[in-house]
Write an enzyme that holds these catalytic residues in place. Structure first.
Site, PDB file in Angstrom:
ATOM      1  N   GLU A  25       1.457   3.278   0.788  1.00 26.01           N
ATOM      2  CA  GLU A  25       0.711   2.757  -0.355  1.00 26.01           C
ATOM      3  C   GLU A  25       1.567   1.873  -1.247  1.00 26.01           C
ATOM      4  O   GLU A  25       1.068   0.972  -1.907  1.00 26.01           O
ATOM      5  CB  GLU A  25       0.144   3.922  -1.180  1.00 26.01           C
ATOM      6  CG  GLU A  25      -0.732   3.491  -2.351  1.00 26.01           C
ATOM      7  CD  GLU A  25      -2.005   2.787  -1.904  1.00 26.01           C
ATOM      8  OE1 GLU A  25      -2.562   2.029  -2.719  1.00 26.01           O
ATOM      9  OE2 GLU A  25      -2.429   2.975  -0.744  1.00 26.01           O
ATOM     10  N   ASP A  44      11.077 -31.956   5.555  1.00 28.00           N
ATOM     11  CA  ASP A  44       9.956 -31.072   5.817  1.00 28.00           C
ATOM     12  C   ASP A  44       8.909 -31.166   4.716  1.00 28.00           C
ATOM     13  O   ASP A  44       9.204 -31.537   3.577  1.00 28.00           O
ATOM     14  CB  ASP A  44      10.419 -29.606   5.867  1.00 28.00           C
ATOM     15  CG  ASP A  44      11.146 -29.285   7.160  1.00 28.00           C
ATOM     16  OD1 ASP A  44      10.946 -30.014   8.138  1.00 28.00           O
ATOM     17  OD2 ASP A  44      11.910 -28.311   7.170  1.00 28.00           O
ATOM     18  N   ARG A  76      16.979 -21.463   8.693  1.00 24.88           N
ATOM     19  CA  ARG A  76      16.909 -22.826   9.218  1.00 24.88           C
ATOM     20  C   ARG A  76      17.471 -23.846   8.233  1.00 24.88           C
ATOM     21  O   ARG A  76      17.762 -24.988   8.622  1.00 24.88           O
ATOM     22  CB  ARG A  76      15.459 -23.178   9.580  1.00 24.88           C
ATOM     23  CG  ARG A  76      14.520 -23.299   8.390  1.00 24.88           C
ATOM     24  CD  ARG A  76      13.077 -23.465   8.848  1.00 24.88           C
ATOM     25  NE  ARG A  76      12.888 -24.653   9.638  1.00 24.88           N
ATOM     26  CZ  ARG A  76      12.714 -25.873   9.134  1.00 24.88           C
ATOM     27  NH1 ARG A  76      12.745 -26.050   7.813  1.00 24.88           N
ATOM     28  NH2 ARG A  76      12.519 -26.908   9.905  1.00 24.88           N
ATOM     29  N   PRO A 114       3.139  -7.499  -2.095  1.00 29.60           N
ATOM     30  CA  PRO A 114       2.034  -8.415  -2.398  1.00 29.60           C
ATOM     31  C   PRO A 114       1.898  -8.727  -3.885  1.00 29.60           C
ATOM     32  O   PRO A 114       1.217  -9.682  -4.256  1.00 29.60           O
ATOM     33  CB  PRO A 114       0.794  -7.665  -1.872  1.00 29.60           C
ATOM     34  CG  PRO A 114       1.205  -6.238  -1.798  1.00 29.60           C
ATOM     35  CD  PRO A 114       2.664  -6.242  -1.492  1.00 29.60           C
TER      36      PRO A 114
END
Length: 247
Positions: free
Chosen positions: A116, A169, A154, A89
């Site tokens: 953690e 896209d 993809r 993150p």
């Protein structure tokens, strides 16, 4: 392309790799993958891969030895210089441009953490990229790596049935994609725009550009800050702004 995924929960990937586009791409040998349980590489007699953090604190931290040895093993097997991607993150926000960058690589290694966090020496000495799929925290890196792998595979040649799909896209052009319609032309009184039924490909192209700009301006105006408008596009944006002021 070959993809190695280091995870404590390889069973999580079964449905993802055995379904839809990823399954077909693997069957057509457009890419290959290997799920590596890095617990298999631990030297701890109790098969532990985590420990308490120095200095105290909540949670457990992944120890460096199993991860370093697992990465070394897959590198040796492939004899390549892979991108080693840490799902975290704290990492760089994943974007379509990053997916396009990864799609050019021959070998990707994903490290999916749990607990953690990681021993910092993994981050500093082993990985080439730290990637986050959003400003939130998951229980592990597995779900994030699935998202990244899907978006990368993809883009590989001949993976999608229509090779014009990926370049058009949303985000590939720098803008959100224009609206789409299909049959019937009139569904319960809701009609497809006449221009799309006209057969005039030039006018249809112009309509799609304008609608793409409208949608981007209304929903993701921040994207326009990094998009270089040509003269025709600038006129469209000016028109959108003027109409907005009138409203």
């Amino acid at each position: 392309m070959h993809i190695d995924i280091l995870t404590l929960f390889p069973e999580m990937f079964t449905g993802v790799f055995q379904s839809s586009i990823l399954k077909k791409a693997a069957e057509k040998e457009k890419f290959s993958y290997n799920l590596v349980n890095f617990r298999d590489y631990t030297e701890n007699k109790h098969l532990k891969v985590d420990d308490y953090p120095y200095g105290g604190g909540a949670g457990m931290v992944l120890t460096p030895q199993p991860v370093f040895d697992a990465v070394a093993a897959v590198k040796k097997e492939r004899q390549t210089k892979p991108r080693v991607i840490l799902m975290c993150p704290q990492g760089e926000s994943f974007t379509q441009s990053k997916a396009e960058e990864f799609a050019k690589e021959e070998h990707l290694i994903f490290i999916c953490g749990h607990y953690e966090g990681y021993d910092e020496r993994i981050r500093e000495n082993l990985v080439t990229d730290e990637i986050s799929i959003g400003d939130y925290v998951l229980t592990g890196g597995e779900l994030g790596s699935m998202v990244v792998v899907d978006s990368v595979v993809r883009l590989l040649p001949d993976v999608l049935g229509n090779q014009e799909s990926a370049p058009e896209d949303s985000f590939s052009t720098g803008l959100l994609e224009h609206p789409h319609y299909t049959r019937p032309a009139d569904f319960r009184g809701m009609k497809v725009p006449d221009i799309l039924l006209s057969g005039d490909h030039g006018k249809i192209r112009d309509w799609r550009i304008e609608e793409s700009l409208k949608r981007t301006y209304k929903r993701r105006r921040d994207l326009l800050e990094h998009y270089v408008l040509n003269e025709a596009e600038q006129r469209i944006v000016d028109k959108i702004k003027a109409n907005e002021e009138k409203e």
